[in-house]
Write a protein that holds these residues in place. Structure first.
Motif, PDB file in Angstrom:
ATOM      1  N   ASP A 124       0.806  -1.218   0.000  1.00  0.00           N
ATOM      2  CA  ASP A 124       0.000   0.000   0.000  1.00  0.00           C
ATOM      3  C   ASP A 124       0.838   1.267   0.000  1.00  0.00           C
ATOM      4  O   ASP A 124       0.431   2.280  -0.553  1.00  0.00           O
ATOM      5  CB  ASP A 124      -0.938   0.027   1.211  1.00  0.00           C
ATOM      6  N   THR A 125       2.022   1.225   0.622  1.00  0.00           N
ATOM      7  CA  THR A 125       2.805   2.450   0.764  1.00  0.00           C
ATOM      8  C   THR A 125       4.208   2.388   0.172  1.00  0.00           C
ATOM      9  O   THR A 125       4.774   3.420  -0.152  1.00  0.00           O
ATOM     10  CB  THR A 125       2.959   2.825   2.256  1.00  0.00           C
ATOM     11  N   HIS A 180      -1.224   0.518  -7.612  1.00  0.00           N
ATOM     12  CA  HIS A 180      -1.496  -0.467  -6.570  1.00  0.00           C
ATOM     13  C   HIS A 180      -0.232  -1.253  -6.250  1.00  0.00           C
ATOM     14  O   HIS A 180       0.009  -1.640  -5.117  1.00  0.00           O
ATOM     15  CB  HIS A 180      -2.613  -1.425  -7.005  1.00  0.00           C
ATOM     16  N   LYS A 188      -5.729  -3.210  -9.633  1.00  0.00           N
ATOM     17  CA  LYS A 188      -5.892  -3.675  -8.253  1.00  0.00           C
ATOM     18  C   LYS A 188      -5.976  -5.198  -8.169  1.00  0.00           C
ATOM     19  O   LYS A 188      -5.316  -5.824  -7.347  1.00  0.00           O
ATOM     20  CB  LYS A 188      -7.136  -3.042  -7.641  1.00  0.00           C
TER      21      LYS A 188
END
Length: 179
Positions: A40-41, A72, A90
């Motif tokens: 996610d990061t 994503h 995604k």
């Protein structure tokens, strides 16, 4: 910085320690990207392990229909500044993430027979399951109630990974003996 010329050394003539390292790196790769890496990061980057999507402006935009480039799953091109995973939406990103997790679990179940395990993974290894209700390949382990749970899970997996280092190194040594 990547070397300008790659030095090729055939594995058949490698020293035992080199082969042990190859096996260790193989198992560690799936463990790290399947259980520890924060999709996610973070950004997969060979030159900066702490690189984030935020630092590059690669955050996922959730308004409107999705069109490339997607963020994503982020892999920074080592020779440029592009996201080479920009065409993975995604669902595809979740598939990659869950596949890494499943292969890591598979490896950790059978560290004693690397030759069989590697052939098993390539021929009929674990496959991520599609969830028709949600329409995703969402990994079961990434459905926490909140962000703190996710962070705690990743930290726990990182600690477990370091504890298993000896087992993974032994796996690498066994890989050498098999060839």
């Amino acid at each position: 910085q990547l070397p300008k010329e790659i030095i090729y050394r055939p594995l058949a003539t490698a020293e035992e320690g080199d082969m042990a390292q190859v096996g260790y790196l193989f198992a560690s790769f799936f463990e790290y990207y399947g259980k520890i890496f924060d999709f996610d990061t973070q950004v997969v980057c060979t030159t900066d392990t702490g690189l984030t999507k935020n630092a590059l402006g690669w955050e996922v935009v959730s308004s409107g229909p999705e069109r490339p480039p997607f963020y994503h799953f982020a892999i920074r091109d080592p020779f440029g500044h592009e996201n080479i995973a920009r065409n993975l939406g995604k669902e595809a990103s979740q598939y990659v993430q869950q596949a890494g997790y499943l292969v890591s679990e598979y490896i950790n179940k059978d560290l004693d027979d690397p030759k069989f395990m590697v052939s098993s993974i390539t021929e009929h290894g674990p496959r991520p399951e599609y969830d028709p209700v949600n329409g995703t390949y969402n990994p079961k382990y990434l459905n926490p109630a909140n962000q703190e749970t996710t962070e705690a899970f990743r930290k726990l997996k990182k600690m477990e990974f370091h504890k298993r280092r000896d087992n993974l190194q032994r796996f690498g040594q066994n890989t050498m003996r098999q060839h």
